[in-house]
Design a protein around this motif. Structure first.
Motif, PDB file in Angstrom:
ATOM      1  N   THR A 119       5.245-103.340 -51.710  1.00  0.00           N
ATOM      2  CA  THR A 119       6.083-102.939 -52.838  1.00  0.00           C
ATOM      3  C   THR A 119       6.577-104.189 -53.556  1.00  0.00           C
ATOM      4  O   THR A 119       7.073-105.127 -52.910  1.00  0.00           O
ATOM      5  CB  THR A 119       7.292-102.110 -52.356  1.00  0.00           C
ATOM      6  OG1 THR A 119       6.817-100.985 -51.615  1.00  0.00           O
ATOM      7  CG2 THR A 119       8.113-101.610 -53.526  1.00  0.00           C
ATOM      8  N   CYS A 120       6.432-104.206 -54.883  1.00  0.00           N
ATOM      9  CA  CYS A 120       6.857-105.363 -55.671  1.00  0.00           C
ATOM     10  C   CYS A 120       7.066-104.931 -57.117  1.00  0.00           C
ATOM     11  O   CYS A 120       6.606-103.857 -57.526  1.00  0.00           O
ATOM     12  CB  CYS A 120       5.808-106.479 -55.592  1.00  0.00           C
ATOM     13  SG  CYS A 120       4.242-106.049 -56.375  1.00  0.00           S
ATOM     14  N   PRO A 121       7.765-105.721 -57.928  1.00  0.00           N
ATOM     15  CA  PRO A 121       7.871-105.407 -59.360  1.00  0.00           C
ATOM     16  C   PRO A 121       6.477-105.319 -59.983  1.00  0.00           C
ATOM     17  O   PRO A 121       5.587-106.100 -59.628  1.00  0.00           O
ATOM     18  CB  PRO A 121       8.668-106.590 -59.920  1.00  0.00           C
ATOM     19  CG  PRO A 121       9.451-107.108 -58.749  1.00  0.00           C
ATOM     20  CD  PRO A 121       8.560-106.913 -57.559  1.00  0.00           C
ATOM     21  N   ASP A 122       6.301-104.374 -60.914  1.00  0.00           N
ATOM     22  CA  ASP A 122       4.951-104.140 -61.442  1.00  0.00           C
ATOM     23  C   ASP A 122       4.380-105.338 -62.198  1.00  0.00           C
ATOM     24  O   ASP A 122       3.169-105.440 -62.389  1.00  0.00           O
ATOM     25  CB  ASP A 122       4.910-102.884 -62.314  1.00  0.00           C
ATOM     26  CG  ASP A 122       5.967-102.878 -63.402  1.00  0.00           C
ATOM     27  OD1 ASP A 122       6.584-103.940 -63.651  1.00  0.00           O
ATOM     28  OD2 ASP A 122       6.186-101.805 -64.007  1.00  0.00           O
ATOM     29  N   GLU A 123       5.237-106.285 -62.617  1.00  0.00           N
ATOM     30  CA  GLU A 123       4.730-107.480 -63.304  1.00  0.00           C
ATOM     31  C   GLU A 123       3.881-108.357 -62.371  1.00  0.00           C
ATOM     32  O   GLU A 123       3.072-109.165 -62.839  1.00  0.00           O
ATOM     33  CB  GLU A 123       5.902-108.298 -63.858  1.00  0.00           C
ATOM     34  CG  GLU A 123       6.827-108.844 -62.765  1.00  0.00           C
ATOM     35  CD  GLU A 123       8.133-109.379 -63.305  1.00  0.00           C
ATOM     36  OE1 GLU A 123       8.165-110.569 -63.681  1.00  0.00           O
ATOM     37  OE2 GLU A 123       9.121-108.614 -63.341  1.00  0.00           O
ATOM     38  N   PHE A 124       4.052-108.176 -61.042  1.00  0.00           N
ATOM     39  CA  PHE A 124       3.285-108.984 -60.084  1.00  0.00           C
ATOM     40  C   PHE A 124       2.093-108.226 -59.504  1.00  0.00           C
ATOM     41  O   PHE A 124       1.464-108.700 -58.553  1.00  0.00           O
ATOM     42  CB  PHE A 124       4.194-109.430 -58.929  1.00  0.00           C
ATOM     43  CG  PHE A 124       5.354-110.277 -59.354  1.00  0.00           C
ATOM     44  CD1 PHE A 124       5.157-111.568 -59.831  1.00  0.00           C
ATOM     45  CD2 PHE A 124       6.653-109.785 -59.297  1.00  0.00           C
ATOM     46  CE1 PHE A 124       6.233-112.351 -60.223  1.00  0.00           C
ATOM     47  CE2 PHE A 124       7.734-110.556 -59.688  1.00  0.00           C
ATOM     48  CZ  PHE A 124       7.526-111.848 -60.161  1.00  0.00           C
TER      49      PHE A 124
END
Length: 739
Positions: free
Chosen positions: A649-654
């Motif tokens: 899980t991570c921010p969608d920018e990454f």
């Protein structure tokens, strides 16, 4: 075509798993709404509940248990898992648990709600401690499956669901953290249906969400329930607000429709377009839940003190009493025939030891009493060893606190002091020879070399390893004869790190740990014939044995090695067959490529020859070993590596960066989902390629990325990787020989 490993079939089996998956004989359970035992002595059991609380890590299990203990009066103050007061939650009693903010060991407690005694086991959420969930569910009658209102069904949720299905445990789903930003209970209900293949429906509708969460609407009674007071202790019931009425009616109709699919009474009312009464709905939800055909979904926020009391009401209304659970045992005196135990304190005693723990007063053994009564000071019979022993002390556990009791009756969960035994052992009073089967124990996936930093601590080091092995069946200890090193194996890096830390804290022994090692396996990919003759003559009686047959792959690559004799007649004296099988199984302990244990292989004996004088057990054992070596050259020996299900899980920018990191580690993306600016990526990655991933992920996502992983199966490595692994093994072996 590569054979699929057996564990991968679990997720594809659909709803049928809910009633069919069983770990082994004696673990099957069914439910009877009318108690089979009508003795007046069992009235107290009719109000009792034995439940577990299980979920993915950080879904709020321990926080929920803390609130349950507060509302039932077992504790006077609420403390948070990572609270500023430094006290920590009651159920996290170990210092390590409070420091790391995670549950490491399952903890038992008991409380009372509306004059109903409830035994509760709070279990860890991290996959490395999955055995704690496994043994808790083995002995519990019902469970609460906790899900995060934002994260939903995650990797460990799938594992816990499979464990509940394995032991046929009815469950209530509780969508927690409804106060979080992005909370969406209807998305979670859909995930429960689509990902866990459960017939689930909400029996509540939230009044507000996130910061505006006030309470729930009960779809059974169609009443609005709000929580007030500093700790949510005041419950106010009212009519449903007009703006919510249509939504509640629609959700109630959906609940009735889902119930009607599995319950005849509700189905008939639904078809006749008649409205069921509150009692009819309550009874139908209970029937369908006990039959494993329906999962009622409740919701709330344990942290914000909302919905917990309603969940307790749901536990009483929808989860089974001990008298409603039909458990089976094996009759040792009658060829291990299955026998149904009776939840009756007057019957002969049958108790299962499901968890061990070392304490200052000696070994603490957690027991579930299935039948009869265990009394302090009386003799008990240890079925596995045949020894009789006295019960020195019986206690009820409240996390790490104890309450002495004089006796424990059928249906209760207690602990016993001062008796040496192993996890899964059965105790009786000697009047019966029944044995409860043990729980499913997963394979260890990782090993590392471990030794004390100072040699004068070797005794303490050995005691620690011996104790931890008894307590935890997934923690294994071995010895490498070539390097003269102690090898410890477990479920992952965190699992082994925790034990290294515990050896230091509890025994004062600093340890030197080697690099983690992956537990590979070996198998064969095709059928290969053998015709091997072992002949040795050196004066006097010689050695002679000839075996003919073939080696073949089994249906799945993780099957235990199998032996089969298809011989016609007695060309080999039947007494030598055991020696041939022993030789084959010893060969499977050291595979031909890297000396890892073999799986998914079957030895089929079709013919052979023996000599009246020279044949012996040793001769045929050596002949079998030679036959395995001969066949392996043609059978396509292959190395299997553990493969992990990874959820990132991570921010969608990454997202692009994270996907490239997975590809770099030879992973395979299975799917992704974007929600509220975050992306969840599901993939499968070889365990050997996951070392050091945590640091790399944090670096690539500015510290905002996180991941969880769990063992999925073993799969064949690529030819290139196999060549590299075998070459490295040969180099290390040669280096050891030179030393």
């Amino acid at each position: 075509m590569l054979r699929a490993a057996s564990s991968t079939t679990l997720q594809a089996a659909g709803r049928a798993l809910g009633r069919a998956v069983v770990a082994g004989r004696g673990c099957q359970r069914s439910f009877s709404v009318t108690s089979a035992c009508r003795s007046p002595h069992l009235e107290y059991l009719k109000s009792m509940r034995n439940i577990g609380i299980s979920a993915h890590i950080d879904s709020g299990k321990t926080t929920l248990t803390e609130r349950i203990l507060f509302y039932t009066g077992r504790i006077k103050e609420i403390h948070e898992v990572r609270g500023k007061d430094g006290v920590g939650a009651k159920m996290d009693s170990m210092d390590l648990e409070r420091e790391k903010g995670i549950t490491i060991q399952s903890a038992a407690t008991f409380c009372e709600w509306k004059k109903h005694p409830i035994n509760i086991i709070d279990t860890p959420g991290h996959v490395d401690f999955t055995i704690e969930v496994e043994r808790a569910l083995r002995v519990l009658d019902g469970a609460v499956l906790v899900l995060c209102a934002v994260g939903g069904v995650q990797s460990q949720t799938n594992t816990v669901d499979r464990q509940m299905k394995r032991y046929n445990v009815p469950r209530i789903a509780f969508i927690n953290k409804m106060d979080r930003g992005g909370a969406d209970p209807w998305r979670i209900v859909t995930q429960i249906r689509d990902k866990l293949f459960l017939n689930a429906a909400a029996i509540q509708v939230p009044i507000g969400r996130e910061d505006e969460l006030e309470g729930m609407v009960d779809l059974v009674t169609m009443k609005a329930i709000r929580f007030s007071g500093e700790k949510g202790e005041n419950i106010v019931e009212s009519e449903i607000d007009a703006p919510m009425l249509e939504e509640c009616k629609a959700k109630r109709a959906e609940m009735i429709e889902k119930l009607g699919e599995v319950d005849d009474e509700i189905g008939e009312l639904f078809l006749a377009e008649e409205e069921p009464s509150v009692q009819q709905l309550t009874d139908a939800i209970r029937r369908a839940t006990l039959d494993l055909k329906f999962v009622p979904v409740m919701m709330g926020s344990a942290y914000k003190n909302k919905g917990v009391q309603l969940l307790l009401d749901g536990v009483l209304s929808y989860l089974p009493k001990p008298t409603e659970v039909v458990n089976t045992a094996l009759d040792i005196a009658n060829n291990e025939e299955e026998v149904t135990t009776k939840t009756d304190p007057k019957e002969p005693l049958v108790a299962l030891a499901f968890k061990l723990q070392e304490s200052p007063f000696g070994q603490l053994t957690y027991l579930r009493i299935y039948q009869g009564t265990m009394r302090k000071g009386e003799q008990t019979y240890h079925v596995a060893t045949g020894k009789k022993m006295k019960v020195p002390r019986l206690v009820r556990m409240h996390s790490d606190d104890m309450e002495d009791v004089d006796e424990a009756k059928a249906g209760e969960i207690v602990a016993m002091f001062g008796v040496e035994c192993a996890t899964g052992d059965t105790f009786t009073d000697g009047k019966t020879k029944l044995s409860m089967t043990s729980m499913h124990v997963p394979e260890a996936v990782m090993s590392l070399a471990l030794e004390p930093a100072q040699k004068n601590n070797l005794d303490k080091f050995s005691k620690a390893l011996s104790r931890f092995m008894r307590e935890d069946p997934t923690f294994r200890v071995g010895f490498d004869g070539e390097t003269k090193q102690t090898l410890v194996s477990g479920m992952g890096e965190l699992h082994l790190q925790i034990y290294v830390e515990r050896i230091k804290r509890e025994y004062g022994v600093e340890c030197i740990a080697g690099a983690p090692r992956v537990n590979y396996r070996e198998t064969v990919m095709k059928k290969a014939d053998f015709d091997y003759q072992h002949k040795k003559q050196s004066g006097g009686q010689g050695q002679y044995g000839r075996v003919i047959g073939y080696i073949e792959p089994t249906d799945t690559i993780m099957d235990e090695p199998g032996f089969q004799s298809d011989m016609i007649g007695n060309v080999i004296t039947p007494s030598w067959l055991a020696a041939i099988e022993k030789g084959f199984r010893e060969s499977c302990d050291l595979g031909p490529l890297m000396e890892h244990r073999m799986s998914g292989v079957r030895f089929v004996l079709t013919d052979g020859n023996s000599h009246a004088v020279d044949s012996s057990e040793l001769a045929f054992k050596l002949a079998a070993k030679g036959a395995v070596r001969q066949a392996m050259e043609k059978a396509g020996a292959t190395v299997l590596e553990p493969v992990m299900s990874v959820e990132i899980t991570c921010p969608d920018e990454f997202q692009g960066t994270v996907v490239s990191l997975v590809n770099k580690r030879k992973g395979m993306i299975e799917g992704s989902e974007t929600l509220h600016g975050y992306v969840t990526i599901n993939c499968v990655v070889p365990l050997a390629n996951m070392f050091g991933y945590s640091t790399e992920l944090r670096s690539a996502t500015q510290g905002k990325g996180e991941f969880t992983m769990e063992y999925k199966t073993h799969m064949p490595v690529t030819p290139q990787v196999q060549q590299e692994l075998v070459a490295k093994f040969e180099e290390e072996k040669l280096a050891k020989q030179k030393k």
